[in-house]
Motif scaffolding. Structure first.
Motif, PDB file in Angstrom:
ATOM      1  N   LEU B  35      -4.094 -48.678   1.157  1.00  0.00           N
ATOM      2  CA  LEU B  35      -3.325 -48.053   2.233  1.00  0.00           C
ATOM      3  C   LEU B  35      -1.861 -48.449   2.124  1.00  0.00           C
ATOM      4  O   LEU B  35      -1.551 -49.605   1.820  1.00  0.00           O
ATOM      5  N   GLU B  36      -0.997 -47.495   2.376  1.00  0.00           N
ATOM      6  CA  GLU B  36       0.430 -47.814   2.444  1.00  0.00           C
ATOM      7  C   GLU B  36       0.805 -47.860   3.915  1.00  0.00           C
ATOM      8  O   GLU B  36       0.816 -46.838   4.596  1.00  0.00           O
ATOM      9  N   LEU B  37       1.073 -49.055   4.387  1.00  0.00           N
ATOM     10  CA  LEU B  37       1.360 -49.265   5.802  1.00  0.00           C
ATOM     11  C   LEU B  37       2.837 -49.611   5.974  1.00  0.00           C
ATOM     12  O   LEU B  37       3.531 -49.871   4.982  1.00  0.00           O
ATOM     13  N   THR B  38       3.271 -49.645   7.216  1.00  0.00           N
ATOM     14  CA  THR B  38       4.677 -49.994   7.475  1.00  0.00           C
ATOM     15  C   THR B  38       4.732 -51.146   8.472  1.00  0.00           C
ATOM     16  O   THR B  38       3.695 -51.678   8.886  1.00  0.00           O
ATOM     17  N   GLU B  39       5.944 -51.477   8.889  1.00  0.00           N
ATOM     18  CA  GLU B  39       6.130 -52.564   9.853  1.00  0.00           C
ATOM     19  C   GLU B  39       5.378 -52.295  11.158  1.00  0.00           C
ATOM     20  O   GLU B  39       5.007 -53.225  11.856  1.00  0.00           O
ATOM     21  N   ARG B  40       5.135 -51.012  11.472  1.00  0.00           N
ATOM     22  CA  ARG B  40       4.389 -50.695  12.692  1.00  0.00           C
ATOM     23  C   ARG B  40       2.987 -51.297  12.638  1.00  0.00           C
ATOM     24  O   ARG B  40       2.466 -51.765  13.639  1.00  0.00           O
ATOM     25  N   GLU B  41       2.383 -51.266  11.458  1.00  0.00           N
ATOM     26  CA  GLU B  41       0.994 -51.748  11.319  1.00  0.00           C
ATOM     27  C   GLU B  41       0.935 -53.207  10.883  1.00  0.00           C
ATOM     28  O   GLU B  41      -0.062 -53.880  11.125  1.00  0.00           O
ATOM     29  N   LEU B  42       1.965 -53.665  10.209  1.00  0.00           N
ATOM     30  CA  LEU B  42       1.994 -55.059   9.727  1.00  0.00           C
ATOM     31  C   LEU B  42       3.302 -55.691  10.181  1.00  0.00           C
ATOM     32  O   LEU B  42       4.335 -55.545   9.529  1.00  0.00           O
ATOM     33  N   SER B  43       3.248 -56.365  11.317  1.00  0.00           N
ATOM     34  CA  SER B  43       4.485 -56.905  11.895  1.00  0.00           C
ATOM     35  C   SER B  43       4.851 -58.227  11.238  1.00  0.00           C
ATOM     36  O   SER B  43       3.986 -58.965  10.751  1.00  0.00           O
ATOM     37  N   LEU B  44       6.150 -58.492  11.247  1.00  0.00           N
ATOM     38  CA  LEU B  44       6.677 -59.708  10.616  1.00  0.00           C
ATOM     39  C   LEU B  44       7.070 -60.695  11.719  1.00  0.00           C
ATOM     40  O   LEU B  44       7.991 -60.415  12.494  1.00  0.00           O
ATOM     41  N   PRO B  45       6.379 -61.831  11.813  1.00  0.00           N
ATOM     42  CA  PRO B  45       6.750 -62.789  12.865  1.00  0.00           C
ATOM     43  C   PRO B  45       8.059 -63.495  12.521  1.00  0.00           C
ATOM     44  O   PRO B  45       8.428 -63.574  11.348  1.00  0.00           O
ATOM     45  N   PRO B  46       8.768 -64.027  13.534  1.00  0.00           N
ATOM     46  CA  PRO B  46      10.006 -64.756  13.246  1.00  0.00           C
ATOM     47  C   PRO B  46       9.705 -66.039  12.476  1.00  0.00           C
ATOM     48  O   PRO B  46       8.568 -66.525  12.506  1.00  0.00           O
ATOM     49  N   GLN B 123      -1.014 -37.750  21.457  1.00  0.00           N
ATOM     50  CA  GLN B 123      -0.737 -36.556  22.262  1.00  0.00           C
ATOM     51  C   GLN B 123      -1.124 -36.798  23.721  1.00  0.00           C
ATOM     52  O   GLN B 123      -0.395 -36.447  24.630  1.00  0.00           O
ATOM     53  N   SER B 124      -2.292 -37.429  23.912  1.00  0.00           N
ATOM     54  CA  SER B 124      -2.791 -37.583  25.284  1.00  0.00           C
ATOM     55  C   SER B 124      -2.035 -38.665  26.050  1.00  0.00           C
ATOM     56  O   SER B 124      -1.853 -38.567  27.249  1.00  0.00           O
ATOM     57  N   LEU B 125      -1.598 -39.718  25.371  1.00  0.00           N
ATOM     58  CA  LEU B 125      -0.989 -40.834  26.100  1.00  0.00           C
ATOM     59  C   LEU B 125       0.532 -40.780  26.145  1.00  0.00           C
ATOM     60  O   LEU B 125       1.143 -41.122  27.133  1.00  0.00           O
ATOM     61  N   ALA B 126       1.154 -40.392  25.070  1.00  0.00           N
ATOM     62  CA  ALA B 126       2.612 -40.449  25.043  1.00  0.00           C
ATOM     63  C   ALA B 126       3.240 -39.063  25.081  1.00  0.00           C
ATOM     64  O   ALA B 126       4.430 -38.917  24.807  1.00  0.00           O
ATOM     65  N   GLY B 127       2.447 -38.068  25.395  1.00  0.00           N
ATOM     66  CA  GLY B 127       2.981 -36.716  25.480  1.00  0.00           C
ATOM     67  C   GLY B 127       3.502 -36.214  24.146  1.00  0.00           C
ATOM     68  O   GLY B 127       4.412 -35.389  24.093  1.00  0.00           O
ATOM     69  N   GLY B 128       2.975 -36.774  23.073  1.00  0.00           N
ATOM     70  CA  GLY B 128       3.369 -36.305  21.743  1.00  0.00           C
ATOM     71  C   GLY B 128       4.520 -37.078  21.137  1.00  0.00           C
ATOM     72  O   GLY B 128       4.790 -36.949  19.948  1.00  0.00           O
ATOM     73  N   ALA B 129       5.209 -37.896  21.931  1.00  0.00           N
ATOM     74  CA  ALA B 129       6.345 -38.652  21.386  1.00  0.00           C
ATOM     75  C   ALA B 129       5.848 -39.856  20.600  1.00  0.00           C
ATOM     76  O   ALA B 129       4.808 -40.438  20.929  1.00  0.00           O
ATOM     77  N   ASP B 130       6.608 -40.203  19.570  1.00  0.00           N
ATOM     78  CA  ASP B 130       6.237 -41.374  18.765  1.00  0.00           C
ATOM     79  C   ASP B 130       6.804 -42.619  19.445  1.00  0.00           C
ATOM     80  O   ASP B 130       8.024 -42.790  19.514  1.00  0.00           O
ATOM     81  N   ASP B 131       5.950 -43.449  19.993  1.00  0.00           N
ATOM     82  CA  ASP B 131       6.441 -44.645  20.699  1.00  0.00           C
ATOM     83  C   ASP B 131       6.638 -45.820  19.734  1.00  0.00           C
ATOM     84  O   ASP B 131       6.888 -46.934  20.162  1.00  0.00           O
ATOM     85  N   GLY B 132       6.516 -45.590  18.449  1.00  0.00           N
ATOM     86  CA  GLY B 132       6.789 -46.640  17.461  1.00  0.00           C
ATOM     87  C   GLY B 132       5.669 -47.631  17.283  1.00  0.00           C
ATOM     88  O   GLY B 132       5.816 -48.606  16.553  1.00  0.00           O
ATOM     89  N   SER B 133       4.541 -47.412  17.956  1.00  0.00           N
ATOM     90  CA  SER B 133       3.443 -48.368  17.809  1.00  0.00           C
ATOM     91  C   SER B 133       2.601 -48.031  16.574  1.00  0.00           C
ATOM     92  O   SER B 133       2.801 -47.005  15.919  1.00  0.00           O
ATOM     93  N   SER B 134       1.654 -48.895  16.298  1.00  0.00           N
ATOM     94  CA  SER B 134       0.852 -48.799  15.085  1.00  0.00           C
ATOM     95  C   SER B 134       0.096 -47.465  15.004  1.00  0.00           C
ATOM     96  O   SER B 134      -0.354 -46.925  16.014  1.00  0.00           O
ATOM     97  N   ARG B 135      -0.031 -46.974  13.785  1.00  0.00           N
ATOM     98  CA  ARG B 135      -0.816 -45.747  13.573  1.00  0.00           C
ATOM     99  C   ARG B 135      -2.190 -46.079  12.985  1.00  0.00           C
ATOM    100  O   ARG B 135      -2.898 -45.194  12.522  1.00  0.00           O
ATOM    101  N   PRO B 213      10.421 -48.444  11.470  1.00  0.00           N
ATOM    102  CA  PRO B 213       9.937 -49.480  10.544  1.00  0.00           C
ATOM    103  C   PRO B 213      10.960 -49.777   9.450  1.00  0.00           C
ATOM    104  O   PRO B 213      11.645 -48.855   8.978  1.00  0.00           O
ATOM    105  N   ARG B 214      11.054 -51.053   9.045  1.00  0.00           N
ATOM    106  CA  ARG B 214      12.067 -51.455   8.062  1.00  0.00           C
ATOM    107  C   ARG B 214      11.484 -51.624   6.665  1.00  0.00           C
ATOM    108  O   ARG B 214      12.201 -51.770   5.703  1.00  0.00           O
TER     109      ARG B 214
END
Lengths: 362, 238
Positions: B35-46, B123-135, B213-214
């Protein structure tokens, strides 16, 4: 002068220490008798006894490094406490140091350090055991080697993203037991037995499909049976092959049998596998909580196991208080609850006093 | 060293070799999924003062933050029973404490990345907008790994991982109660960043998280465990 008992059998360190204590007690008693004029040893007799005891204590000290005076005994106790605290502090330091540096190392270097440190510490244990009869330093280093080995496999799991497995407890337990039997280290024996109990309980939980890491603690019923087996193991040749090891087998076995009972008795719903109806389990664990420690105290007195008597008495008091809380806390005013507890304590003192007088008369 | 020390040393060596052999076996065969994931799915702790290791934390799609998540409505009584939960008693007040005390069970979960279920939930929770959370979303669970793979065959979108399932009692707005399952976490939840990839991510650790995502991370799930294969920067971070 050889370090043997009256029958010519080789002494253990514990027996040698007891003999040294006996000599000290004899010297004190002779002084008292002489002061009271009951016994007066002639100069020749005194000199012969004194020479004999000096040679005996010298031989025991050379061979077993026994404490020759009360001051030395107190120092030894202090060294035991210091070695335990030192081992815990050093283990924490070792683990934290590794966490501090492991990001700076490549994977191969991480693996080499993780596997190398326990091996180096094992060599240090061997060296310390050869040089020191009391094994204080060897036991500190053995505990440190154990911590390094736990860190080794734990960190390997983290480096390679391994899903946790209960089987990791097997090498840890085997390592601790090997060091315990190799060098006669009781703390490592206790650790090895506890890890083995944890492994079996976790495997059973995993076999039933439960999340084993949580169920290992939250489903303690198998520990009652397994603890019974460990207690029975104290009678085997394996347990008695090392000095004072049967005590450790008994204590670990007792802890595994007794400690789950208060939780199972008070919170049966949460901690039980529910193989029987809840009301039956409740009654069973209530009964076991009172009967098993009483049985252990009785057996401990008969067999001369002071550690069993002390542990079982401590458990009985805690369990009785836990059950009083479970039964009455919600039912009565707080002042009455505590008055009742105090009354029970006084009743226990009266009962034990009577038993003591009866034993004295017998 | 006498026999006593050699046996202990043997235990250390054999355990390490067994662990490394397991790693080689895990990475040797056909990957379970890539899988190719991004920072949304794999967060980087400080960065942490006492720990120099770097690990990315797996983020699942809003499972815990939203009550009664519709994305796990598939996890019903039948699925709970299939996993091994005892749901035979009626769900009444007498049995409620027993259900609430049910211990978690081990199972397998299917994580789908940016799939239909995620699209529907968004679609059901954020009205279709991308809230930047994990996919990355838990879309199925079961004890038979092969059966799950047969149902979710796309190895570049769905991965089957060891997981922990819990039973919970959901109270609906009308007061009725139903039994539900939930996957609170999968294993492992953290992926170690190998030393070779640290240089890419280290500069980002001290900076504030950006709107998007960075970085992108290629994760390979082997026969048993995952590992990070590749890390690359995205957009302005390049």
């Amino acid at each position: 002068m050889t370090a043997t008992d009256d029958a010519g059998k080789a002494l253990t360190r514990q027996e040698a220490q007891a003999r040294a204590a006996q000599v000290r007690a004899f010297e004190r008693e002779v002084r008292e008798l002489e002061q009271d004029g009951v016994l007066v040893l002639g100069p020749d007799q005194r000199s012969r006894v004194s020479r004999y005891h000096d040679e005996l204590l010298g031989a025991l000290s050379d061979r077993f490094d026994v404490d020759r005076s009360e001051g030395q005994r107190q120092m030894s106790l202090g060294m035991r406490i210091a070695s335990l605290l030192g081992a815990l502090a050093l283990s924490a330091g070792l683990v934290l140091f590794f966490y501090r540096i492991w990001g700076l190392l490549g994977t191969a270097a991480q693996v080499a350090v993780l596997a190398g440190v326990p091996l180096l510490l094992l060599a240090a244990v061997e060296l310390a055991a050869r040089r020191e009869k009391t094994l204080y330093l060897a036991s500190v280093l053995a505990l440190l080697a154990g911590a390094a080995f736990v860190l080794d496999l734990g960190a390997l799991g983290a480096i390679f993203n391994m899903a946790p497995s209960p089987w990791v407890l097997l090498p840890w337990s085997a390592f601790a037991l090997t060091l315990a039997y190799g060098y006669g280290l009781r703390l490592m024996l206790a650790a090895g037995l506890l890890l083995a109990l944890g492994l079996l309980n976790a495997l059973l939980a995993a076999w039933t499909g439960l999340e084993w890491a949580e169920a290992m603690v939250a489903r303690p019923e198998p520990l009652i049976l397994l603890g019974g087996l460990v207690f029975a193991g104290s009678f085997t040749r394996l347990a008695s092959s090392r000095e004072r090891f049967p005590e450790v087998w008994r204590l670990v076995g007792m802890a595994a049998v007794l400690l789950p009972i208060p939780f199972l008795s008070v919170w049966t719903l949460v901690f039980s596998y529910h193989l029987l109806p809840e009301t039956v389990l409740h009654a069973l664990y209530d009964s076991c909580g009172f009967l098993l420690p009483v049985l252990a105290i009785w057996a401990g007195i008969r067999r001369g196991w002071p550690e069993v008597v002390r542990a079982a008495t401590g458990f009985l008091v805690v369990f009785a208080y836990a059950k009083c809380f479970d039964w009455w806390w919600e039912l009565m005013p707080r002042y009455l609850f505590f008055l009742l507890l105090g009354g029970l304590a006084i009743a226990a003192i009266v009962l034990l006093g009577r038993l003591r007088r009866r034993m004295k008369a017998a | 060293m006498k026999g006593r020390g050699w046996i202990a040393a043997g235990i250390v060596l054999v355990s390490n070799l067994a662990a490394l052999g397991g790693v080689a076996w895990n990475r040797g065969g056909e990957p379970e999924a890539v899988l190719e994931l991004t920072e949304r799915e794999l967060s980087l702790p400080p960065p942490a003062a006492e720990n120099t290791a770097m690990a990315l934390r797996l983020q699942l799609w809003n499972v815990l933050r939203r009550p009664s998540p519709p994305e796990q409505s598939w996890f019903d009584r039948a699925k709970l029973e299939a996993i091994g939960f005892d749901c035979s008693r009626p769900l009444d007040e007498a049995n409620l404490p027993r259900y609430r005390a049910t211990p978690p069970r081990r199972t397998y979960a299917v994580l789908e990345y940016s799939g239909q279920a995620w699209e529907g939930g968004r679609q059901s929770l954020a009205g279709g907008a991308d809230d930047g959370s994990s996919r990355l979303m838990v879309v199925d669970a079961g004890n038979d790994r092969a059966a799950l793979r047969a149902r979710w065959p796309d190895r570049h979108r769905a991965v089957i991982v060891p997981a922990v399932a819990v039973l919970w009692v959901e109270q609906k707005p009308d007061g009725t109660k139903v039994l539900r399952g939930r996957i609170p976490f999968v294993q492992p939840m953290e992926l170690n960043v190998p030393h070779a990839h640290r240089a890419v991510l280290a500069p980002l650790q001290a900076r504030a998280v950006a709107a998007g995502p960075r970085y992108r991370v290629k994760v390979v799930w082997g026969r048993r465990d995952p590992w990070i294969e590749e890390v690359s920067l995205l957009g302005n971070e390049r």
